[in-house]
Design a protein around this motif. Structure first.
Motif, PDB file in Angstrom:
ATOM      1  N   ILE A 176      48.518  37.973  44.320  1.00 49.16           N
ATOM      2  CA  ILE A 176      47.016  38.411  44.199  1.00 49.16           C
ATOM      3  C   ILE A 176      47.074  39.473  43.098  1.00 49.16           C
ATOM      4  O   ILE A 176      48.119  40.252  42.642  1.00 49.16           O
ATOM      5  CB  ILE A 176      46.452  39.254  45.375  1.00 49.16           C
ATOM      6  CG1 ILE A 176      44.830  39.408  44.944  1.00 49.16           C
ATOM      7  CG2 ILE A 176      47.168  40.357  45.648  1.00 49.16           C
ATOM      8  CD1 ILE A 176      44.260  39.807  46.460  1.00 49.16           C
ATOM      9  N   ALA A 177      46.048  39.396  41.973  1.00 45.41           N
ATOM     10  CA  ALA A 177      45.880  40.080  40.597  1.00 45.41           C
ATOM     11  C   ALA A 177      45.773  41.611  41.111  1.00 45.41           C
ATOM     12  O   ALA A 177      44.976  41.934  42.186  1.00 45.41           O
ATOM     13  CB  ALA A 177      45.232  39.434  39.750  1.00 45.41           C
ATOM     14  N   LEU A 178      45.869  42.537  40.347  1.00 42.53           N
ATOM     15  CA  LEU A 178      45.778  44.027  40.910  1.00 42.53           C
ATOM     16  C   LEU A 178      44.394  44.061  40.486  1.00 42.53           C
ATOM     17  O   LEU A 178      43.446  45.156  41.304  1.00 42.53           O
ATOM     18  CB  LEU A 178      46.528  44.888  39.708  1.00 42.53           C
ATOM     19  CG  LEU A 178      46.426  46.332  39.848  1.00 42.53           C
ATOM     20  CD1 LEU A 178      46.813  46.893  41.378  1.00 42.53           C
ATOM     21  CD2 LEU A 178      47.088  46.968  38.952  1.00 42.53           C
ATOM     22  N   ASP A 179      43.697  43.422  39.721  1.00 42.87           N
ATOM     23  CA  ASP A 179      42.189  43.652  39.540  1.00 42.87           C
ATOM     24  C   ASP A 179      41.320  42.752  40.206  1.00 42.87           C
ATOM     25  O   ASP A 179      40.091  42.763  40.190  1.00 42.87           O
ATOM     26  CB  ASP A 179      41.697  43.504  37.899  1.00 42.87           C
ATOM     27  CG  ASP A 179      42.142  42.241  37.519  1.00 42.87           C
ATOM     28  OD1 ASP A 179      42.795  41.435  38.240  1.00 42.87           O
ATOM     29  OD2 ASP A 179      41.952  41.897  36.254  1.00 42.87           O
ATOM     30  N   ASP A 180      41.819  42.106  41.085  1.00 44.60           N
ATOM     31  CA  ASP A 180      41.212  41.249  42.231  1.00 44.60           C
ATOM     32  C   ASP A 180      40.605  42.066  43.376  1.00 44.60           C
ATOM     33  O   ASP A 180      41.347  42.764  43.888  1.00 44.60           O
ATOM     34  CB  ASP A 180      42.312  40.235  42.668  1.00 44.60           C
ATOM     35  CG  ASP A 180      41.241  38.868  43.512  1.00 44.60           C
ATOM     36  OD1 ASP A 180      40.364  39.486  44.024  1.00 44.60           O
ATOM     37  OD2 ASP A 180      41.874  38.069  43.485  1.00 44.60           O
ATOM     38  N   PRO A 181      39.237  42.097  43.502  1.00 35.94           N
ATOM     39  CA  PRO A 181      38.650  42.734  44.480  1.00 35.94           C
ATOM     40  C   PRO A 181      39.117  42.688  45.881  1.00 35.94           C
ATOM     41  O   PRO A 181      39.125  43.474  46.672  1.00 35.94           O
ATOM     42  CB  PRO A 181      37.040  42.647  44.368  1.00 35.94           C
ATOM     43  CG  PRO A 181      36.778  41.932  42.993  1.00 35.94           C
ATOM     44  CD  PRO A 181      37.996  41.142  42.722  1.00 35.94           C
ATOM     45  N   ALA A 182      39.741  41.358  46.092  1.00 39.54           N
ATOM     46  CA  ALA A 182      40.250  41.187  47.245  1.00 39.54           C
ATOM     47  C   ALA A 182      41.273  41.942  47.859  1.00 39.54           C
ATOM     48  O   ALA A 182      41.711  41.954  48.841  1.00 39.54           O
ATOM     49  CB  ALA A 182      40.526  39.792  47.349  1.00 39.54           C
ATOM     50  N   LEU A 183      42.178  42.608  46.675  1.00 38.38           N
ATOM     51  CA  LEU A 183      43.235  43.418  47.063  1.00 38.38           C
ATOM     52  C   LEU A 183      42.776  44.747  48.059  1.00 38.38           C
ATOM     53  O   LEU A 183      43.692  44.994  48.673  1.00 38.38           O
ATOM     54  CB  LEU A 183      43.675  43.622  45.610  1.00 38.38           C
ATOM     55  CG  LEU A 183      45.156  44.664  45.847  1.00 38.38           C
ATOM     56  CD1 LEU A 183      46.229  43.952  46.585  1.00 38.38           C
ATOM     57  CD2 LEU A 183      45.433  44.973  44.373  1.00 38.38           C
ATOM     58  N   VAL A 184      41.632  45.264  47.597  1.00 40.55           N
ATOM     59  CA  VAL A 184      41.120  46.447  48.375  1.00 40.55           C
ATOM     60  C   VAL A 184      41.041  46.023  49.728  1.00 40.55           C
ATOM     61  O   VAL A 184      41.464  46.695  50.723  1.00 40.55           O
ATOM     62  CB  VAL A 184      39.894  46.835  47.780  1.00 40.55           C
ATOM     63  CG1 VAL A 184      39.407  47.937  48.466  1.00 40.55           C
ATOM     64  CG2 VAL A 184      40.250  47.460  46.304  1.00 40.55           C
ATOM     65  N   VAL A 197      54.405  35.114  51.637  1.00 40.77           N
ATOM     66  CA  VAL A 197      54.297  35.684  50.475  1.00 40.77           C
ATOM     67  C   VAL A 197      52.544  35.262  50.161  1.00 40.77           C
ATOM     68  O   VAL A 197      52.227  34.178  49.964  1.00 40.77           O
ATOM     69  CB  VAL A 197      54.930  35.003  49.567  1.00 40.77           C
ATOM     70  CG1 VAL A 197      54.798  35.351  47.799  1.00 40.77           C
ATOM     71  CG2 VAL A 197      56.442  35.085  49.760  1.00 40.77           C
ATOM     72  N   THR A 198      51.980  36.531  49.449  1.00 39.61           N
ATOM     73  CA  THR A 198      50.364  36.306  49.007  1.00 39.61           C
ATOM     74  C   THR A 198      50.533  36.834  47.433  1.00 39.61           C
ATOM     75  O   THR A 198      50.964  38.090  47.285  1.00 39.61           O
ATOM     76  CB  THR A 198      49.577  37.138  49.805  1.00 39.61           C
ATOM     77  OG1 THR A 198      49.731  36.514  51.236  1.00 39.61           O
ATOM     78  CG2 THR A 198      48.311  36.966  49.386  1.00 39.61           C
ATOM     79  N   LEU A 238      42.471  43.702  51.375  1.00 38.48           N
ATOM     80  CA  LEU A 238      43.825  43.446  51.734  1.00 38.48           C
ATOM     81  C   LEU A 238      44.595  44.497  52.255  1.00 38.48           C
ATOM     82  O   LEU A 238      45.407  44.537  53.306  1.00 38.48           O
ATOM     83  CB  LEU A 238      44.732  42.610  50.992  1.00 38.48           C
ATOM     84  CG  LEU A 238      45.861  41.841  51.382  1.00 38.48           C
ATOM     85  CD1 LEU A 238      45.447  40.832  52.527  1.00 38.48           C
ATOM     86  CD2 LEU A 238      46.544  41.106  50.363  1.00 38.48           C
ATOM     87  N   ILE A 239      44.638  45.351  51.377  1.00 36.37           N
ATOM     88  CA  ILE A 239      45.486  46.735  51.889  1.00 36.37           C
ATOM     89  C   ILE A 239      44.920  48.015  51.627  1.00 36.37           C
ATOM     90  O   ILE A 239      45.444  49.104  51.767  1.00 36.37           O
ATOM     91  CB  ILE A 239      46.680  46.982  50.525  1.00 36.37           C
ATOM     92  CG1 ILE A 239      46.162  47.200  49.176  1.00 36.37           C
ATOM     93  CG2 ILE A 239      47.449  45.637  50.544  1.00 36.37           C
ATOM     94  CD1 ILE A 239      47.216  47.389  47.953  1.00 36.37           C
ATOM     95  N   GLY A 240      43.405  47.961  51.275  1.00 36.96           N
ATOM     96  CA  GLY A 240      42.715  49.168  51.278  1.00 36.96           C
ATOM     97  C   GLY A 240      42.647  50.058  50.000  1.00 36.96           C
ATOM     98  O   GLY A 240      43.700  49.811  49.323  1.00 36.96           O
ATOM     99  N   GLN A 241      41.789  50.781  49.875  1.00 37.41           N
ATOM    100  CA  GLN A 241      41.554  51.538  48.609  1.00 37.41           C
ATOM    101  C   GLN A 241      42.740  52.521  48.066  1.00 37.41           C
ATOM    102  O   GLN A 241      43.288  52.593  46.816  1.00 37.41           O
ATOM    103  CB  GLN A 241      40.277  52.189  48.358  1.00 37.41           C
ATOM    104  CG  GLN A 241      39.764  52.712  46.784  1.00 37.41           C
ATOM    105  CD  GLN A 241      39.372  51.529  46.035  1.00 37.41           C
ATOM    106  OE1 GLN A 241      38.851  50.619  46.419  1.00 37.41           O
ATOM    107  NE2 GLN A 241      40.174  51.660  44.750  1.00 37.41           N
ATOM    108  N   LYS A 242      43.114  53.018  49.153  1.00 40.10           N
ATOM    109  CA  LYS A 242      44.184  54.217  48.503  1.00 40.10           C
ATOM    110  C   LYS A 242      45.398  53.436  48.454  1.00 40.10           C
ATOM    111  O   LYS A 242      46.011  53.954  47.425  1.00 40.10           O
ATOM    112  CB  LYS A 242      44.286  55.236  50.116  1.00 40.10           C
ATOM    113  CG  LYS A 242      45.157  56.219  49.722  1.00 40.10           C
ATOM    114  CD  LYS A 242      45.412  57.007  50.827  1.00 40.10           C
ATOM    115  CE  LYS A 242      46.158  58.417  50.703  1.00 40.10           C
ATOM    116  NZ  LYS A 242      46.468  59.290  51.673  1.00 40.10           N
TER     117      LYS A 242
END
Length: 326
Positions: A13-21, A10-11, A23-27
């Motif tokens: 992460i906030a939706l507006d965290d740049p690290a999310l891109v 389980v990770t 982690l899962i990609g921009q699309k």
């Protein structure tokens, strides 16, 4: 296989965290943001509203891929309310009352097909349950009984319980004495909890067994399934159980009945759909049912508890019966 089960990582992460891109990609991040935005059409989460039954939370996940299961279970535990008071015929029973009480909310036959067992599920409303304790079955004529084989279940696993408290659910062996809504309490503390409401059936069929040599299995099976609350069964006056009328709320329950009789009781049945759509129980015990003036398409029957009732094909027939028998 339990030996090869793995705990999902389980990770958070906030939706507006740049690290999310990263982690899962921009699309995927953009798709996720669009889907979350759609959720804004619902109401804001309110725990009190959830516990009052006016708001239903929605979770997203997959048991098959083990995605979101643990977060759901953890959130569910946080939302689950503590045991609440329940109304009985003597007033409201506090869950912290030290005297044990419970009510039957579910009955299930053949949970273990190898043993043909029948389990009554009890919700403990107050006090403490101890294995082997003597209790009173109120609807059973205030008979004193000992609850046999108390157990709790998780999926296919069962384990015997020695004690349980208000809010817990236990299953006990039912030799055929319990009905849904029955009250169990301590000797000397006789009261009855409010019953569980049932819906009047809207679809009816005449049911008979194909093999007349299997009458015993047919009667046992259809009676047990009716006692579970899955169906309601009716008989015409002065007839036996070889042929009965089954009433259900939804037509799929007919398929469930047929499947269970064939697979659990080895009984093949034939069903004939009937035109009835409305049912009215006769509450006045002084009324002679045979003397009632009704339309020719109205059927006089009795239910599993020998209570008389009328089956109607049309609302006009219901009104006619009321007008003719004022």
């Amino acid at each position: 296989d339990a030996g090869h089960a793995k705990k999902a990582g389980v990770t958070e992460i906030a939706l507006d965290d740049p690290a999310l891109v990263d982690l899962i990609g921009q699309k995927r991040r953009d798709n996720l943001a669009d889907e979350i935005e759609l959720l804004g059409a619902g109401r804001e989460f309110d725990l009190d509203a959830v516990r009052n039954g006016t708001l239903s939370p929605v979770f997203f996940g997959s048991a098959l891929t083990n995605f979101g299961v643990e977060p759901f279970l953890e959130a569910f535990l946080q939302m689950t309310p503590p045991p609440t008071a329940r109304t009985a015929d003597i007033g409201v029973i506090d869950p912290f009352d030290p005297h044990f009480s419970a009510f039957v909310f579910k009955i299930q036959a053949n949970m273990n097909k190898a043993h043909r067992d029948r389990i009554a599920f009890l919700r403990i409303c107050s006090g403490k349950f101890t294995a082997g304790m003597e209790v009173t079955h109120v609807q059973g004529g205030n008979k004193k009984i000992k609850l046999s084989q108390p157990q709790q279940m998780m999926a296919q696993e069962r384990h015997i319980v020695d004690e349980a408290y208000a809010g817990d659910i236990i299953g006990v062996f039912d030799p055929g004495i319990f009905s849904i809504g029955d009250t169990i309490c301590m000797p000397g503390k006789k009261f009855a909890y409010e019953g569980i409401p049932t819906f009047a059936p809207e679809h009816f069929a005449r049911v008979r067994q194909v093999d007349t040599m299997k009458r015993k299995q047919f009667v046992k099976g259809i009676t047990q399934i009716a006692q579970e609350g899955a169906i309601q069964i009716f008989q015409e006056f002065n007839t036996g159980m070889e042929e009965i009328i089954v009433g259900v709320v939804g037509v799929l329950q007919f398929e469930v009945l047929q499947y269970r009789l064939e697979n659990e009781y080895n009984v093949e049945i034939r069903m004939e759909q009937l035109p009835y759509e409305h049912v009215r129980w006769i509450e006045n015990k002084d009324i002679d049912v045979a003397a009632l003036s009704v339309t020719s398409d109205t059927k006089k029957v009795k239910d599993l508890h020998d209570r008389p009732l009328l089956l109607f094909t049309h609302p006009w027939s219901v009104q006619t019966a009321l007008d003719r028998n004022e």
